[in-house]
Design an enzyme around this catalytic site. Structure first.
Site, short mmCIF file in Angstrom:
data_model
loop_
_atom_site.label_atom_id
_atom_site.label_comp_id
_atom_site.label_asym_id
_atom_site.label_seq_id
_atom_site.Cartn_x
_atom_site.Cartn_y
_atom_site.Cartn_z
N PHE A 12 32.73 14.55 1.18
CA PHE A 12 32.64 13.93 2.50
C PHE A 12 31.49 12.91 2.57
CE2 PHE A 12 30.63 15.08 6.84
CZ PHE A 12 31.04 13.89 7.40
N TYR A 146 23.11 30.16 0.79
CA TYR A 146 23.14 28.70 0.70
C TYR A 146 21.76 28.11 0.97
CZ TYR A 146 24.14 23.89 2.20
OH TYR A 146 24.13 22.53 2.35
N LYS A 150 19.25 26.15 -1.73
CA LYS A 150 18.79 24.78 -1.48
C LYS A 150 17.26 24.71 -1.47
CE LYS A 150 22.36 21.94 -0.77
NZ LYS A 150 22.50 20.59 -1.34
#
Length: 322
Positions: A12, A146, A150
């Site tokens: 995206f 997640y 990160k």
């Protein structure tokens, strides 16, 4: 920044970034394994003489080092971004986010590339006590695999800056919206309403507070801040100075579609493990430097919905990946 690598180039944000870089005159090497990216997002780029696509996995170190040869800057946007399902496959975030980032850094080091732009996330803040949350707040207990993966990536990037003289721009995004968006709440709600326009299941209680940024505003902010901020490590929040409740976005989406569905809630103050009931970033640092988004939060959500309405193939392709 004339020779650039974009990892996750068919995703995206990555595919929109590729188009922007090509328009700016860059030679672009795009890297993707198409596990979630869409080849159709690269139609324009593939027809451009300054674009080269290399289909490899970031976990394959030797091909990755070869792919980086001759470049000057790396935009590392490839990641596993399925926050909701992290607890179902704990190793996925580690491999596709943290280990993949280590491999990217090693490929940079092998090729003498010292400039990285990294897509991090507001999830690294967990559930902070300071809202809106500034960049200099200490990161609390991590609430999602997640976000934890990160944050580990950020640590690696900073350490490579100290150890090998890299310069980096680390962007902690809110949810990004706009053209080529194929997962997230707008996608989920639209898909459910296509299946049943009379009823909509909402995760949580609908009172979760969220913020969204239009993808082109996001790219504007990246290139603006790369000129304005020149430290060895530059960490910036990217978002808007507004937020909405999930119920607000439901009303905007349903209203745009001309629907009045009955809402059903799963209950609780969050939709899933790791879902922050109040995600809102302090973006004063970049705004004080002179940047501001062109679209409001509501406009970005409607823009996203219009894209999905006009590009049903993207939804069909996404569903085919599951």
């Amino acid at each position: 920044m004339k020779n650039s690598v974009v990892t996750g180039c068919a995703g995206f944000i990555g595919s929109n970034l590729v188009d922007r870089l090509l328009a700016m005159g860059h030679q672009v090497t795009g890297i993707d394994n198409f596990s979630t990216g869409q080849r159709r997002f690269l139609e324009g780029a593939l027809a451009h003489p300054h674009f080269r696509l290399i289909e490899i996995d970031l976990l394959d170190r030797d091909p990755l080092k070869q792919a980086f040869a001759g470049n000057q800057v790396v935009f590392h946007f490839a990641a596993n971004a399925d926050v909701r399902f992290g607890v179902n496959h704990p190793e996925k975030d580690l491999q596709q986010n943290t280990i993949a980032t280590f491999n990217v850094l090693e490929a940079m080091r092998a090729n003498g590339i010292k400039t990285m732009v990294f897509s991090s996330t507001s999830a690294v803040y967990g559930e902070p006590k300071v809202v809106p949350t500034p960049e200099n707040v200490s990161c609390p207990i991590q609430t999602s695999l997640y976000g934890a993966s990160k944050l580990a990536c950020e640590g690696l990037i900073q350490a490579y800056g100290e150890g090998f003289g890299f310069q980096s721009w680390i962007y902690r995004f809110v949810s990004i919206a706009g053209e080529r968006y194929t997962h997230g709440h707008v996608y989920d709600f639209y898909k459910k309403l296509l299946q049943n326009p009379d009823e909509l299941l909402v995760l949580g209680n609908g009172c979760q507070k969220k913020s969204y940024l239009y993808v082109q505003d996001c790219l504007d902010a990246i290139f603006f801040s790369m000129e304005k901020f020149q430290d060895k490590v530059n960490i910036l929040n990217l978002g808007t100075d507004e937020y909405c409740q999930v119920n607000d976005s439901v009303a905007w989406i349903a209203g745009h579609l001309g629907l009045k569905p009955k809402l059903k809630y799963t209950g609780g103050d969050r939709g899933w493990i790791g879902d922050n009931p109040f995600a809102f970033l302090d973006v004063g640092r970049i705004m004080k430097a002179g940047w501001k988004p062109k679209l409001t939060l509501k406009e970005s959500i409607i823009k996203t919905l219009e894209y999905l309405q006009n590009n049903r193939w993207a939804m069909e392709a996404r569903e085919g990946l599951k």
